[in-house]
Scaffold this motif. Structure first.
Motif, PDB file in Angstrom:
ATOM      1  N   THR A  20      -4.245   6.610  -2.645  1.00 14.99           N
ATOM      2  CA  THR A  20      -3.223   5.291  -2.199  1.00 14.99           C
ATOM      3  C   THR A  20      -4.369   4.210  -2.314  1.00 14.99           C
ATOM      4  O   THR A  20      -4.061   3.043  -2.476  1.00 14.99           O
ATOM      5  CB  THR A  20      -2.641   5.287  -1.005  1.00 14.99           C
ATOM      6  N   ASP A  21      -5.561   4.299  -1.802  1.00 14.00           N
ATOM      7  CA  ASP A  21      -6.443   2.999  -1.670  1.00 14.00           C
ATOM      8  C   ASP A  21      -7.291   2.798  -2.703  1.00 14.00           C
ATOM      9  O   ASP A  21      -8.614   2.769  -2.554  1.00 14.00           O
ATOM     10  CB  ASP A  21      -7.339   3.173  -0.294  1.00 14.00           C
ATOM     11  N   ARG A  77       0.608  -1.322  -0.060  1.00  9.70           N
ATOM     12  CA  ARG A  77       0.208  -0.045   0.035  1.00  9.70           C
ATOM     13  C   ARG A  77       0.859   1.183   0.031  1.00  9.70           C
ATOM     14  O   ARG A  77       1.750   1.376   0.777  1.00  9.70           O
ATOM     15  CB  ARG A  77      -0.973  -0.030   1.235  1.00  9.70           C
ATOM     16  N   PHE A 114      -1.946  -4.830  -1.809  1.00  7.95           N
ATOM     17  CA  PHE A 114      -3.189  -4.833  -2.698  1.00  7.95           C
ATOM     18  C   PHE A 114      -2.629  -5.406  -3.911  1.00  7.95           C
ATOM     19  O   PHE A 114      -1.697  -5.734  -4.327  1.00  7.95           O
ATOM     20  CB  PHE A 114      -3.146  -3.152  -3.179  1.00  7.95           C
ATOM     21  N   LEU A 135     -10.490   5.539   3.988  1.00  6.40           N
ATOM     22  CA  LEU A 135      -9.643   5.384   3.074  1.00  6.40           C
ATOM     23  C   LEU A 135      -8.975   6.845   2.348  1.00  6.40           C
ATOM     24  O   LEU A 135      -9.765   7.672   2.273  1.00  6.40           O
ATOM     25  CB  LEU A 135     -10.447   4.580   1.794  1.00  6.40           C
ATOM     26  N   SER A 139      -3.819  -6.568   5.023  1.00  6.12           N
ATOM     27  CA  SER A 139      -4.697  -5.351   4.427  1.00  6.12           C
ATOM     28  C   SER A 139      -3.657  -4.367   4.048  1.00  6.12           C
ATOM     29  O   SER A 139      -4.140  -3.507   3.331  1.00  6.12           O
ATOM     30  CB  SER A 139      -5.411  -4.724   5.714  1.00  6.12           C
ATOM     31  N   SER A 140      -2.377  -4.495   4.123  1.00  9.58           N
ATOM     32  CA  SER A 140      -1.467  -3.398   3.653  1.00  9.58           C
ATOM     33  C   SER A 140      -1.073  -3.903   2.161  1.00  9.58           C
ATOM     34  O   SER A 140      -0.103  -3.287   1.844  1.00  9.58           O
ATOM     35  CB  SER A 140      -0.349  -2.927   4.743  1.00  9.58           C
ATOM     36  N   SER A 157      -7.675  -4.728  -1.512  1.00  8.91           N
ATOM     37  CA  SER A 157      -6.855  -5.300  -0.603  1.00  8.91           C
ATOM     38  C   SER A 157      -6.820  -6.837  -0.717  1.00  8.91           C
ATOM     39  O   SER A 157      -7.689  -7.692  -1.070  1.00  8.91           O
ATOM     40  CB  SER A 157      -7.203  -4.644   0.948  1.00  8.91           C
TER      41      SER A 157
END
Lengths: 200, 565
Positions: A135-136, A80, A112, A131, A109-110, A140
């Motif tokens: 970046t998000d 991420r 993607f 979010l 979760s970090s 994920s």
């Protein structure tokens, strides 16, 4: 390339190639011009090909291309923050990415998937509020089905975090926390692990 | 002139209490009015004379006392506050100090409340790298005296510690292996294992990956005499268990002889357990030690039972990395992850441990026709290694040196003389066995691997040379297609097998789990237990009436008979 000396460029995958390659089972032969006979596998596709004037075979090269595409799409991952999305929509590398911290690196979760997001919009409003749209913008790994299809380990005393995919056995992703280094490689037989639900 | 010591009353606009009473002039000024004190004699701006020195001194003292009076609210006193202000002004020397004097005063007051240095300090976080380094450091400490080391070397011709780095070098030629660091750590960990356990031979078997942690596995042969104690213990347990079973059966028979109606006994007898092979033979020829990381203590894996191998063939599960994790599967695996790991190790060893043909041979005084006797092999001192090219081209130059596991789950077939083992499913096994008279024969030891069947046109093994550019120094590499991750190399007299992988067999079709057994048949219905409808009241009455008629008829007959007589 077969010997790391002579390299040949592969063409991008087409949808037909992908569809056909999914049905081919068994190991790769090692010869890019090896031809799989389609008649056994999928009579319809063979018939179509015959009608259009080509032989009802699929070459291993096409299977290779399709497999590479599938692997990239399914399990190509990035940490991420490594890529940012501009308000105009284009995605590029984040030059200020300093790496994940140790705590973040241990969480699934970090990381993607590096493909078109499929279920970004399904999140609840609460989650969306947290979010950061620059970046998000990718899916994920947390919500991968089946759950637990990634194995995350710290190696070398915690200096390197290694994620291994269980869906495509042999895909390994590495990242050194607090640095810019990350990447993934695939060493394996090139077959999807369809037995995954039985194995977990 | 009479100089007043200490304080200079000219600094203060307002001053101490009036010494002398009001004498005249303007009305009594209140303290907040400008001009306060000016009506006092001695403080009027027009007064230049120095008053009486005694009174002046007293006045000064009183003034100072007043200034030093501490405020009840804030604990400050005016004297110190003014001193601080003046210090600050003289230090900083701002422009137009007189205009900002109030602000300066406020700032000084604020400064009183600045926090001092926090007495708490952040806990010194020990980074995990440090902890890991500590663990590895323990490996590097040389344990034991140097004398022991030398003794060992003299006693045994063959060193018991394998040269892991050399093996790693050869495998690196093929692109297989772990990083140098990790190989070296494993080397040191094996050395530790050697020192702790009574080991005859030891080998690095390989690494199996798991979900949370990985396993590093060492194959070990313990010195004789050390294993016998364990065997006795286990046999004792088995005898006790059998004794209990017999008692249970005797009780059942007693009960059946009684004629009380009881729920029907089940006629199901579970198939008898196939006894496991003794330590040191067959599947349990080697003892395996595992650890999660080099530096962690080595754990011994329990010997494997045939039932576990049979079950392990039917399931496919990932290892989590914890030895005590349960293996949830169907058919239910008898044991936890340690047992499953041991069973997979046994299968992999049996399937993929190869050596150049001729390296091992049977000792000449034994005949190899017996199925049970061909367990021992020894190195052939006259072995001539074939050139690498030949080793790569023909698979006949390699042979298995581990006995294969039969369907029964053992290397040596046991005839239980009751039921034939037809319950296992057919899998792609390498044996060509014919079940004649319920006997299972596997391939004899030291068969060439060219006899191994492939699956679906995939040969069982793939051989390559490590490099085509320098044939003199190239190494022959063998990859197993049946167990992806198993490799073997040979170079001259040296050879080695190793495994890096997830621990599963290759299956070109998807893994189909065993179906649950068919539902048990119902108990055969007999008239005694079939349900019938209860008779209704009318039926009961009718039955009763019929009975009474019959009785009456019987009585009449008796009466008639009686009369006849």
């Amino acid at each position: 390339s077969l010997n790391c000396l002579d390299w040949s460029l592969l063409t991008p995958a087409t949808k037909e190639m992908l569809a056909l390659a999914e049905q081919l089972k068994g190991r790769f032969q090692g010869d890019p011009s090896f031809e799989y006979s389609l008649a056994e596998i999928n009579a319809e596709a063979a018939a179509r090909l015959v009608q259009s004037g080509k032989e009802p075979v699929i070459k291993e090269e096409a299977r290779l291309i399709a497999t590479i595409e599938q692997i990239d799409r399914a399990v190509g991952i990035v940490p991420r923050g490594a890529f940012v999305k501009t308000p105009l929509g284009s995605v590029h590398e984040n030059r200020h990415f300093e790496g994940l911290s140790l705590v973040e690196a241990k969480k699934l979760s970090s990381y993607f998937h590096f493909t078109e997001p499929a279920n970004l919009k399904n999140k609840t409003l609460l989650e969306k509020a947290d979010l950061d749209p620059s970046t998000d913008f990718l899916d994920s790994l947390e919500h991968d089905i089946p759950r637990g299809s990634w194995s995350i380990q710290l190696e070398k005393g915690g200096t390197v975090v290694v994620l291994r995919s269980l869906l495509w056995l042999g895909l390994t992703f590495y990242h050194v926390p607090m640095t810019k280094q990350f990447g993934y490689v695939y060493f394996g037989t090139g077959e999807k692990n369809l037995d995954l639900p039985f194995m977990l | 002139m009479d100089q007043s010591p200490g304080s200079d009353p000219s600094q203060e606009p307002q001053s101490a209490y009036p010494q002398n009473a009001y004498e005249g002039g303007h009305g009594p000024y209140q303290p907040h009015e400008p001009g306060y004190g000016l009506d006092q004699p001695g403080y009027s701006p027009y007064e230049d004379e120095i008053p009486d020195p005694q009174a002046r001194m007293l006045a000064i003292k009183n003034a100072k006392a007043y200034l030093l009076k501490t405020s009840t609210k804030s604990g400050l006193n005016l004297y110190d506050h003014f001193a601080n202000i003046l210090t600050k002004i003289l230090d900083e020397q701002p422009t137009n100090a007189v205009d900002i004097i109030e602000n300066i005063s406020k700032d000084v007051k604020w400064a009183q409340f600045r926090k001092k240095m926090d007495t708490l300090r952040d806990e010194h976080l020990i980074p995990p790298t440090f902890e890991a380094a500590e663990k590895y450091k323990a490996l590097f400490v040389k344990e034991g005296g140097e004398d022991e080391h030398e003794e060992l070397e003299e006693e045994m011709g063959k060193p018991s510690l394998p040269n892991v780095m050399e093996t790693a070098f050869y495998f690196e030629q093929a692109g297989i292996g772990l990083s140098k660091d990790e190989s070296y750590y494993i080397f040191l960990a094996l050395k530790n294992l050697n020192n702790v356990q009574p080991i005859q031979t030891c080998r690095f078997w390989g690494k199996i990956l798991g979900l949370e942690m990985n396993y590093i596995i060492a194959e070990v042969q313990l010195r004789e005499g050390e294993e016998e104690e364990e065997e006795i213990g286990e046999e004792g347990e088995e005898i006790i268990a059998e004794g209990q079973k017999e008692i249970g059966q005797a009780e059942e028979e007693d009960e059946q002889k009684e004629k009380e109606p009881e729920p029907p006994k089940s006629t199901y007898k579970p198939p008898p357990d196939i006894p496991k092979e003794a330590n040191g033979t067959g599947t349990n020829k080697y003892v395996y030690f595992v650890c999660n990381e080099p530096g962690k203590p080595w754990v011994k894996l329990p010997p494997v039972t045939p039932a576990q191998i049979v079950c392990a063939r039917q399931i496919k599960k990932f290892f989590t990395g914890r030895l005590d994790a349960p293996v949830v599967s169907f058919p239910p695996f008898p044991g936890n992850e340690a047992n499953y790991l041991r069973a997979q190790i046994a299968r992999i060893s049996a399937g993929t441990h190869v050596s150049p043909t001729g390296f091992y041979q049977f000792p000449e005084d034994e005949e190899e026709e017996e199925e049970e006797g061909a367990d021992i092999y020894e190195e052939n001192p006259e072995f001539e290694p074939p050139p690498v090219v030949e080793m790569v081209e023909s698979l006949a130059t390699w042979a298995h040196h581990v006995k294969e596991i039969l369907k029964q789950g053992r290397c040596v077939w046991i005839n239980l003389a009751q039921k034939s083992e037809e319950n296992e499913e057919d899998e792609e096994e390498e044996e060509e066995e014919e079940e004649e008279q319920q006997e299972e024969r596997g391939q004899p030891l030291l068969t060439l691997i060219s006899e191994d069947e492939g699956m679906n046109n995939i040969p069982a093994w793939t051989a390559q040379a490590s490099t085509n550019l320098i044939p003199e120094y190239s190494v022959a590499i063998l990859q197993s297609n049946r167990w992806p991750g198993a490799y073997a190399f040979a170079s001259g007299r040296k050879f080695e097998n190793i495994y890096f992988g997830w621990g599963h067999k290759y299956n070109p079709e998807s893994h189909t789990p065993a179906l649950p057994p068919p539902a048990e048949a119902e108990f055969p219905s007999e008239p005694g237990i079939t349900e019938t409808v209860d008779p209704t009241v009318e039926e009961e009455m009718a039955f009763k009436a019929a009975q009474e008629e019959a009785l009456a008829a019987a009585e009449e007959e008796e009466d008639e008979e009686g009369e006849d007589d």
